[in-house]
Design a protein around this motif. Structure first.
Motif, mmCIF file in Angstrom:
data_model
loop_
_atom_site.group_PDB
_atom_site.id
_atom_site.type_symbol
_atom_site.label_atom_id
_atom_site.label_comp_id
_atom_site.label_asym_id
_atom_site.label_seq_id
_atom_site.Cartn_x
_atom_site.Cartn_y
_atom_site.Cartn_z
ATOM 1 N N SER A 96 28.171 2.331 18.542
ATOM 2 C CA SER A 96 28.904 2.628 19.762
ATOM 3 C C SER A 96 29.350 1.330 20.396
ATOM 4 N N ASP A 97 30.500 1.411 21.055
ATOM 5 C CA ASP A 97 31.010 0.219 21.728
ATOM 6 C C ASP A 97 30.482 0.175 23.163
ATOM 7 N N THR A 126 31.733 1.122 25.831
ATOM 8 C CA THR A 126 32.024 2.308 26.635
ATOM 9 C C THR A 126 31.193 3.511 26.211
ATOM 10 N N GLY A 127 30.438 3.365 25.129
ATOM 11 C CA GLY A 127 29.638 4.483 24.631
ATOM 12 C C GLY A 127 30.356 5.309 23.582
ATOM 13 N N ARG A 128 31.620 4.946 23.289
ATOM 14 C CA ARG A 128 32.388 5.676 22.274
ATOM 15 C C ARG A 128 31.721 5.468 20.910
ATOM 16 N N ARG A 129 31.579 6.549 20.152
ATOM 17 C CA ARG A 129 30.948 6.484 18.833
ATOM 18 C C ARG A 129 31.987 6.237 17.741
ATOM 19 N N PHE A 130 31.567 5.503 16.741
ATOM 20 C CA PHE A 130 32.412 5.360 15.551
ATOM 21 C C PHE A 130 31.517 5.151 14.336
ATOM 22 N N TRP A 183 25.886 6.227 13.456
ATOM 23 C CA TRP A 183 27.045 5.761 14.198
ATOM 24 C C TRP A 183 26.725 4.469 14.941
#
Length: 120
Positions: free
Chosen positions: A83-84, A86-90, A81
């Motif tokens: 992460s941006d 903000t720590g959001r995973r994608f 993954w």
């Protein structure tokens, strides 16, 4: 990266540029063709930039610095993954430099010299 594909694509871009420049000023599409040739050359040139050794730990899609904007690649238990801020995973995109070059070559698939193995 396939050097033959790169040479083929560069030759096609040169041919497109010559044809566009030979067209009379004001011809519909002339500026668009020249802009497309320039944009494709920029992507092609970016794909040939060598990575610094640290890039191998920062991203491993193709080890091409042109893809470094994707940020650090994380991997744990077989899951990958990005992460941006903000720590959001994608999920990482399935894009590699080689795939991108094969896609850029698609408009020339009907020209002599195009190889079927270059199809993305």
């Amino acid at each position: 990266m396939d050097d033959d594909l790169v040479r083929f694509l560069r030759a096609c871009l040169d041919e497109d540029e010559r044809a566009a420049r030979a067209a009379p000023d004001g011809t519909w599409g002339r500026a668009r063709v020249l802009a497309q040739v320039q944009a494709t050359r920029m992507l092609l040139d970016a794909s040939h930039h060598a990575c610094a050794p640290a890039c191998a730990t920062e991203h491993d899609f193709s080890r091409a610095c042109g893809l470094g904007w994707m940020g650090p690649l994380h991997e744990d238990a077989g899951e990958r993954w990005l992460s941006d801020d903000t720590g959001r995973r994608f999920a990482p995109p399935p894009v590699t430099t080689g795939w991108t070059l094969r896609v850029l070559t698609l408009p020339y698939a009907g020209r002599p010299g195009y190889r079927h193995e270059w199809w993305p």
